[in-house]
Write an enzyme that holds these catalytic residues in place. Structure first.
Site, PDB file in Angstrom:
ATOM      1  N   ARG A   1      56.645  39.626  54.177  1.00  0.00           N
ATOM      2  CA  ARG A   1      56.582  40.544  53.039  1.00  0.00           C
ATOM      3  C   ARG A   1      56.444  41.982  53.501  1.00  0.00           C
ATOM      4  O   ARG A   1      55.579  42.291  54.329  1.00  0.00           O
ATOM      5  CB  ARG A   1      55.422  40.165  52.118  1.00  0.00           C
ATOM      6  CG  ARG A   1      55.533  38.752  51.595  1.00  0.00           C
ATOM      7  CD  ARG A   1      54.408  38.371  50.676  1.00  0.00           C
ATOM      8  NE  ARG A   1      54.531  36.973  50.272  1.00  0.00           N
ATOM      9  CZ  ARG A   1      53.893  36.431  49.258  1.00  0.00           C
ATOM     10  NH1 ARG A   1      53.085  37.161  48.525  1.00  0.00           N
ATOM     11  NH2 ARG A   1      54.060  35.165  48.962  1.00  0.00           N
TER      12      ARG A   1
ATOM     13  N   SER B   1      43.576  20.454  35.767  1.00  0.00           N
ATOM     14  CA  SER B   1      44.279  21.702  36.033  1.00  0.00           C
ATOM     15  C   SER B   1      45.786  21.489  36.055  1.00  0.00           C
ATOM     16  O   SER B   1      46.289  20.594  36.744  1.00  0.00           O
ATOM     17  CB  SER B   1      43.811  22.262  37.388  1.00  0.00           C
ATOM     18  OG  SER B   1      44.510  23.428  37.733  1.00  0.00           O
TER      19      SER B   1
ATOM     20  N   THR C   1      28.831  42.219  42.508  1.00  0.00           N
ATOM     21  CA  THR C   1      29.903  43.176  42.775  1.00  0.00           C
ATOM     22  C   THR C   1      29.737  44.415  41.907  1.00  0.00           C
ATOM     23  O   THR C   1      29.218  44.340  40.786  1.00  0.00           O
ATOM     24  CB  THR C   1      31.290  42.537  42.544  1.00  0.00           C
ATOM     25  OG1 THR C   1      32.304  43.382  43.072  1.00  0.00           O
ATOM     26  CG2 THR C   1      31.558  42.286  41.072  1.00  0.00           C
ATOM     27  N   THR C   2      30.167  45.547  42.440  1.00  0.00           N
ATOM     28  CA  THR C   2      30.056  46.809  41.718  1.00  0.00           C
ATOM     29  C   THR C   2      30.931  46.805  40.473  1.00  0.00           C
ATOM     30  O   THR C   2      32.047  46.285  40.492  1.00  0.00           O
ATOM     31  CB  THR C   2      30.466  47.980  42.637  1.00  0.00           C
ATOM     32  OG1 THR C   2      29.604  47.989  43.778  1.00  0.00           O
ATOM     33  CG2 THR C   2      30.368  49.314  41.921  1.00  0.00           C
TER      34      THR C   2
ATOM     35  N   LYS D   1      47.892  44.355  33.637  1.00  0.00           N
ATOM     36  CA  LYS D   1      49.315  44.127  33.389  1.00  0.00           C
ATOM     37  C   LYS D   1      49.732  44.917  32.138  1.00  0.00           C
ATOM     38  O   LYS D   1      49.926  46.112  32.205  1.00  0.00           O
ATOM     39  CB  LYS D   1      49.598  42.641  33.322  1.00  0.00           C
ATOM     40  CG  LYS D   1      49.357  41.958  34.678  1.00  0.00           C
ATOM     41  CD  LYS D   1      49.669  40.504  34.694  1.00  0.00           C
ATOM     42  CE  LYS D   1      49.664  39.940  36.100  1.00  0.00           C
ATOM     43  NZ  LYS D   1      48.393  40.076  36.843  1.00  0.00           N
TER      44      LYS D   1
ATOM     45  N   THR E   1      43.657  39.873  31.648  1.00  0.00           N
ATOM     46  CA  THR E   1      43.617  40.967  32.602  1.00  0.00           C
ATOM     47  C   THR E   1      43.847  42.293  31.903  1.00  0.00           C
ATOM     48  O   THR E   1      44.488  42.353  30.845  1.00  0.00           O
ATOM     49  CB  THR E   1      44.677  40.776  33.710  1.00  0.00           C
ATOM     50  OG1 THR E   1      44.533  41.808  34.676  1.00  0.00           O
ATOM     51  CG2 THR E   1      46.087  40.835  33.140  1.00  0.00           C
TER      52      THR E   1
ATOM     53  N   SER F   1      53.884  32.892  35.264  1.00  0.00           N
ATOM     54  CA  SER F   1      54.480  34.165  35.674  1.00  0.00           C
ATOM     55  C   SER F   1      55.754  34.053  36.488  1.00  0.00           C
ATOM     56  O   SER F   1      56.539  34.999  36.527  1.00  0.00           O
ATOM     57  CB  SER F   1      53.449  34.967  36.475  1.00  0.00           C
ATOM     58  OG  SER F   1      53.104  34.289  37.671  1.00  0.00           O
TER      59      SER F   1
ATOM     60  N   HIS G   1      49.454  37.080  31.554  1.00  0.00           N
ATOM     61  CA  HIS G   1      50.815  37.586  31.365  1.00  0.00           C
ATOM     62  C   HIS G   1      51.201  37.639  29.888  1.00  0.00           C
ATOM     63  O   HIS G   1      52.376  37.857  29.569  1.00  0.00           O
ATOM     64  CB  HIS G   1      51.810  36.729  32.145  1.00  0.00           C
ATOM     65  CG  HIS G   1      51.679  36.896  33.631  1.00  0.00           C
ATOM     66  ND1 HIS G   1      52.266  37.926  34.320  1.00  0.00           N
ATOM     67  CD2 HIS G   1      50.977  36.172  34.542  1.00  0.00           C
ATOM     68  CE1 HIS G   1      51.955  37.830  35.601  1.00  0.00           C
ATOM     69  NE2 HIS G   1      51.181  36.780  35.759  1.00  0.00           N
TER      70      HIS G   1
END
Length: 407
Positions: free
Chosen positions: A21, A136, A276-277, A247, A244, A188, A216
């Protein structure tokens, strides 16, 4: 062991397979998206982006930018800590309220990314609910898979979107066994959509919770951008809706929504949240503005649907194969990693078109593709240029075309 030699050999293997990549060094132009500048080997050159997940161009929306500037000027850059230690700002509180309202839920919880929200939520539920079995979908995102693995809960992989296989597995478990069905709405890479209502019916029948990843789909579907579940009137039947901000909403971050107790449970036990911050307040303010805008405006969604239909029709006219799906994602199927990367490279170098090749391990070998995401900001001239370039390269690579009668 020769560690560096091992690293080089593995990277060389990726290059030989055509799966190595290379990241394009892009500089988006504010107010001109999908235009950008590519800082490549030949210097800075203009390009048009055709594979962005900023599906509606909201990363350039004046209201979003103004909200971020205002928050930055008022409260500064960072949140200053974890959510527990000084990092819960008023902008975070407002955004979580906005997200809960978007999905018709009692509460929402922010994370630093969609990946983290899946990993943390599924990992916490699987680890903390005694005896939970997680069912799942076979094509679930890596973040969901990693969260389930991390939880060490019992897991069953059911065939992608296969209701009969899902029911077979559900029926094999005792009725009183805790169960969670985890799946996505829009997948996706192929762009197909889950049979959400039927999955909810099975969950009701077999006493299972439901967890849907709408990353998505949020912003893209439903009268207020609540996702496919909103469009189909099913949000109230799903226990956890994950999404999210990175996107269609054009910013960054992830979240879950659900009942007050469920969200508080994740907040209280999830290490991925606790340690986590917090997101910068300006990011939260921008996301809030984006969500509010898309709740009220269908223009971006309607225009985007029109551009997707145009690109599909033009590809059909010249026989270039793409997966026929009901979503906004157009996977143009190449089926060869070397040719896929070659087409991507030439599009960028000679035509000023940026479409990242999608190769293994993101998709199975033999299904390499160019994943095209038309947006409301693409023009008719952009579409003409894209289709013309693809037609020339398809002929150059001697790739198979679809006969019109088969489309």
């Amino acid at each position: 062991m020769d560690y560096q030699g091992f690293f080089r050999a593995e990277l060389d293997r990726l290059r030989d397979e055509g799966n190595y990549r290379v990241f394009a060094d892009l500089e988006r132009e504010r107010g001109a998206f999908p235009r950008a500048v590519n800082h490549g080997a030949k210097g800075a050159r203009p390009v048009t982006i055709w594979c962005s997940n900023d599906y509606l161009g909201m990363g350039q929306n004046p209201q979003v930018l103004a909200a971020m500037h205002d928050a930055l000027d008022k409260v500064g850059a960072g949140a200053g800590g974890t959510r527990n230690i000084s990092g819960t700002t008023h902008h975070h509180v407002l955004l979580e309220r906005e997200l809960a309202d978007l999905h018709g839920k009692e509460a929402a919880l922010l994370f630093t990314s969609g990946y983290v929200s899946n990993w943390a939520a599924l990992g916490t539920l699987g680890a903390k609910i005694p005896g939970l079995v997680i069912l799942s979908d076979a094509l679930n995102h890596a973040s969901m898979i990693e969260g389930i693995r991390h939880s060490k809960a019992a897991r069953i992989i059911w065939k992608h979107n296969d209701l009969a296989d899902l029911e077979r597995h559900l029926a094999s478990l005792p009725h009183d066994t805790p169960k969670l069905i985890a799946f996505e709405s829009v997948y996706s890479m192929d762009g197909d959509i889950a049979p959400i209502e039927a999955i909810c019916d099975l969950a009701d029948r077999y006493n299972a919770m439901t967890y849907i990843d709408e990353v998505h789909a949020v912003g893209m579907y439903g009268p207020r951008g609540g996702g496919v579940a909103e469009r189909e009137g099913l949000m109230d039947r799903i226990d956890i809706i994950e999404g999210t901000l990175g996107k269609a909403f054009g910013v960054v971050g992830g979240y879950i929504t659900g009942s007050s107790d469920l969200v508080d449970f994740i907040r209280s036990f999830s290490s991925g949240f606790i340690f986590t911050t917090a997101l910068p307040p300006a990011v939260a303010a921008g996301a809030c503005a984006s969500i509010r805008h898309l709740k009220a405006s269908a223009l971006e969604r309607d225009t985007q649907k029109d551009k997707v239909a145009q690109v599909r029709a033009r590809l059909d006219e010249i026989g270039i194969p793409h997966i026929d799906n009901p979503s906004h994602i157009i996977p143009v199927m190449v089926g060869d990693p070397v040719k896929c990367k070659y087409i991507s490279d030439v599009l960028l170098d000679q035509y000023g078109i940026y479409i990242q090749p999608i190769n293994y391990p993101t998709v199975p070998k033999g299904t390499e593709r160019l994943r095209i995401t038309p947006g409301p900001v693409h023009t008719e001239a952009d579409i003409d240029h894209l289709v013309g370039a693809l037609e020339e390269l398809w002929h150059q690579c001697e790739l198979a075309r679809m006969p019109l009668a088969a489309q």
